[in-house]
Design a protein around this motif. Structure first.
Motif, PDB file in Angstrom:
ATOM      1  N   ASN A  63      -2.239  14.379   5.075  1.00 50.25           N
ATOM      2  CA  ASN A  63      -3.041  15.669   4.562  1.00 50.25           C
ATOM      3  C   ASN A  63      -4.043  14.976   3.442  1.00 50.25           C
ATOM      4  N   GLY A  64      -5.646  14.401   4.392  1.00 52.76           N
ATOM      5  CA  GLY A  64      -6.386  14.424   2.930  1.00 52.76           C
ATOM      6  C   GLY A  64      -5.976  12.768   2.932  1.00 52.76           C
ATOM      7  N   LEU A  65      -5.281  11.996   3.519  1.00 49.57           N
ATOM      8  CA  LEU A  65      -5.249  10.564   3.821  1.00 49.57           C
ATOM      9  C   LEU A  65      -5.013  10.065   4.934  1.00 49.57           C
ATOM     10  N   GLY A  66      -5.423   9.042   5.055  1.00 53.99           N
ATOM     11  CA  GLY A  66      -5.727   7.947   6.306  1.00 53.99           C
ATOM     12  C   GLY A  66      -6.596   7.467   7.280  1.00 53.99           C
ATOM     13  N   PHE A  67      -7.310   6.737   7.886  1.00 50.49           N
ATOM     14  CA  PHE A  67      -8.268   5.515   8.132  1.00 50.49           C
ATOM     15  C   PHE A  67      -9.705   6.798   7.580  1.00 50.49           C
ATOM     16  N   LYS A  68      -9.531   8.036   8.512  1.00 49.99           N
ATOM     17  CA  LYS A  68     -10.444   8.532   7.863  1.00 49.99           C
ATOM     18  C   LYS A  68     -11.072   9.370   6.909  1.00 49.99           C
ATOM     19  N   SER A  69     -10.677   9.335   5.764  1.00 46.17           N
ATOM     20  CA  SER A  69     -10.844   9.572   4.343  1.00 46.17           C
ATOM     21  C   SER A  69     -11.424   8.005   3.881  1.00 46.17           C
ATOM     22  N   TYR A  70     -10.512   6.793   4.100  1.00 44.16           N
ATOM     23  CA  TYR A  70     -10.702   5.737   3.623  1.00 44.16           C
ATOM     24  C   TYR A  70     -12.230   5.601   3.948  1.00 44.16           C
ATOM     25  N   TRP A  71     -12.612   5.560   5.629  1.00 44.03           N
ATOM     26  CA  TRP A  71     -13.468   5.248   6.125  1.00 44.03           C
ATOM     27  C   TRP A  71     -14.757   5.864   5.119  1.00 44.03           C
ATOM     28  N   GLN A  72     -14.471   7.251   4.985  1.00 43.98           N
ATOM     29  CA  GLN A  72     -15.346   8.158   4.504  1.00 43.98           C
ATOM     30  C   GLN A  72     -15.552   7.422   3.158  1.00 43.98           C
ATOM     31  N   SER A  73     -14.901   7.037   1.998  1.00 45.02           N
ATOM     32  CA  SER A  73     -14.765   7.146   0.723  1.00 45.02           C
ATOM     33  C   SER A  73     -15.170   5.852   0.483  1.00 45.02           C
ATOM     34  N   HIS A  74     -15.420   5.012   0.798  1.00 43.04           N
ATOM     35  CA  HIS A  74     -15.714   3.818   1.152  1.00 43.04           C
ATOM     36  C   HIS A  74     -16.847   3.009   1.897  1.00 43.04           C
ATOM     37  N   GLY A  75     -17.994   2.289   1.195  1.00 40.38           N
ATOM     38  CA  GLY A  75     -18.889   2.075   1.702  1.00 40.38           C
ATOM     39  C   GLY A  75     -20.307   0.945   0.369  1.00 40.38           C
ATOM     40  N   LEU A  76     -20.634   0.113   1.631  1.00 43.63           N
ATOM     41  CA  LEU A  76     -21.957  -0.649   0.662  1.00 43.63           C
ATOM     42  C   LEU A  76     -22.690   0.330  -0.537  1.00 43.63           C
ATOM     43  N   LYS A  77     -23.170  -0.249  -1.330  1.00 46.77           N
ATOM     44  CA  LYS A  77     -24.456   0.618  -1.955  1.00 46.77           C
ATOM     45  C   LYS A  77     -25.442   0.165  -2.279  1.00 46.77           C
ATOM     46  N   ILE A  78     -26.038   0.927  -0.671  1.00 46.91           N
ATOM     47  CA  ILE A  78     -27.682   0.734  -0.305  1.00 46.91           C
ATOM     48  C   ILE A  78     -28.366   1.894  -0.554  1.00 46.91           C
ATOM     49  N   ASP A  79     -29.553   1.364  -1.515  1.00 48.06           N
ATOM     50  CA  ASP A  79     -30.334   2.407  -1.518  1.00 48.06           C
ATOM     51  C   ASP A  79     -31.115   3.449  -1.227  1.00 48.06           C
ATOM     52  N   LEU A 129     -20.919   2.554   8.019  1.00 51.40           N
ATOM     53  CA  LEU A 129     -20.807   1.844   8.790  1.00 51.40           C
ATOM     54  C   LEU A 129     -20.899   0.580   8.412  1.00 51.40           C
ATOM     55  N   GLN A 130     -22.013   0.129   7.678  1.00 53.59           N
ATOM     56  CA  GLN A 130     -22.559  -1.208   7.244  1.00 53.59           C
ATOM     57  C   GLN A 130     -21.144  -1.889   6.145  1.00 53.59           C
ATOM     58  N   LEU A 131     -20.084  -1.226   5.952  1.00 58.15           N
ATOM     59  CA  LEU A 131     -19.329  -1.465   5.186  1.00 58.15           C
ATOM     60  C   LEU A 131     -17.922  -2.055   6.227  1.00 58.15           C
ATOM     61  N   PHE A 132     -17.193  -1.019   6.903  1.00 52.46           N
ATOM     62  CA  PHE A 132     -16.665  -1.240   8.175  1.00 52.46           C
ATOM     63  C   PHE A 132     -17.419  -1.190   9.529  1.00 52.46           C
TER      64      PHE A 132
END
Length: 344
Positions: free
Chosen positions: A136-152, A161-164
């Motif tokens: 519940n609230g933990l796993g690949f989906k949450s990790y994918w959504q909460s991490h990403g490249l810092k691009i304005d 999508l840019q990160l993974f």
């Protein structure tokens, strides 16, 4: 004359040497440093948990996809490349497609498309795969959504999508380089691993793809059969082990895989289950329990297709959840192993 030079410096009219931003890791005796622009990129986009430590010096190397040479530095989990054609933009440094490259080294093909979107998961039409949470609230989906490249200018989805990159497989049980057999999903630029015994913030870890790809360059391996998805095969019926404990097994050990409890409707006495794996799961002899009342809601039979969601009606002799009191739900396989838990 000196007075005029001083006035010019105060006015900002004379050039000043910019301090180089170098990152070195002497505390772990790492001989490699990150210099600009790699050091800024590493800092801005996740640092050590996302990229790991550098494992080479920076130098010109050919890109395996384009054949063109770029200023490159390898890290434990990725590869940084300077693309001068993108100078002055957020895309001056690009990541290698190491998930794709490592699968090719292993002689594995991109997995076949899944049957369709799974409720509660992220569906990627481009490759035909779902990305789901393991708990519940933990796993690949949450990790994918909460991490990403810092691009304005990009939304959170585009940054992730840019990160993974896109998912190339579903979730399979695979053994990593450390000998751990864990739920694993491959992406164009990453491999996500589920480590349920770790603290919550470390339950999802990124594979050491940079090290693996670099260590195996030029190594041609025989084609491997794609790992079989990890259904739970129902064994010959046997008395449940102590983990069942009359519907009172420790709920914290539930993996919520390959089947999870999605919801409980107390009014209708129904429970919704979902097969979150990529293969059919036999559920003969499985049981759904009301934990508070030590009551079996239903004993199951048959199987759930990959991605299937099914509503289960109660087979109990009387009401179980027809009240407003807190009453958690649990799911056990035929051997009494706790598969899923839902706070209710």
């Amino acid at each position: 004359m000196r007075r005029w030079i001083w006035l010019l410096l105060l006015a900002g009219l004379l050039p000043r040497a910019a301090a180089a931003h170098n990152l070195c890791f002497v505390e772990v005796n790492n001989p490699y440093c990150l210099e600009e622009p790699f050091s800024d990129y590493w800092d801005d986009n996740g640092g050590l948990p996302v990229f790991g430590y550098p494992i080479t010096f920076a130098k010109a190397e050919p890109n395996p996809d384009t054949g063109m040479s770029y200023y490159t530095q390898w890290l434990e989990r990725n590869r940084f490349e300077v693309h001068p054609e993108n100078a002055g933009t957020a895309y001056e440094v690009l990541l290698g497609l190491l998930g794709k490259e490592r699968l090719q080294q292993l002689g594995r093909e991109v997995a076949a498309r899944e049957t369709g979107p799974v409720e509660g998961c992220l569906w990627f039409e481009e490759t035909g795969h779902n990305v789901c949470d393991q708990s519940n609230g933990l796993g690949f989906k949450s990790y994918w959504q909460s991490h990403g490249l810092k691009i304005d200018g990009l939304d959170n989805y585009a940054r992730s999508l840019q990160l993974f990159g896109l998912p190339l497989t579903g979730v399979n049980l695979e053994t990593n380089a450390n000998g751990d057999t864990v739920q694993t999903q491959w992406f164009e630029r990453a491999r996500l691993e589920w480590h349920p015994n770790n603290p919550d913030e470390f339950k999802v870890l990124l594979g050491l793809l940079g090290k693996e790809v670099l260590d195996n360059r030029g190594v041609i391996q025989p084609p491997l059969v794609t790992p079989t998805p990890a259904p739970i095969v129902t064994p010959t019926p046997a008395p449940p082990p102590p983990s069942f404990n009359n519907c009172q097994a420790d709920p914290t050990v539930a993996s919520n895989y390959p089947v999870k409890i999605v919801s409980v409707n107390k009014k209708t006495e129904t429970v919704v289950l979902q097969n979150v794996s990529n293969a059919p799961v036999a559920i003969d002899g499985w049981r759904i329990c009301s934990i508070r009342g030590n009551q079996v809601h239903a004993t199951l039979s048959g199987s759930l297709a990959a991605g299937e969601t099914r509503t289960i009606n109660s087979t109990a002799s009387g009401p179980i959840w027809n009240n407003n009191d807190p009453d958690d739900a649990s799911l056990y396989d035929a051997e009494g192993r706790l598969i899923s838990f839902l706070a209710n």
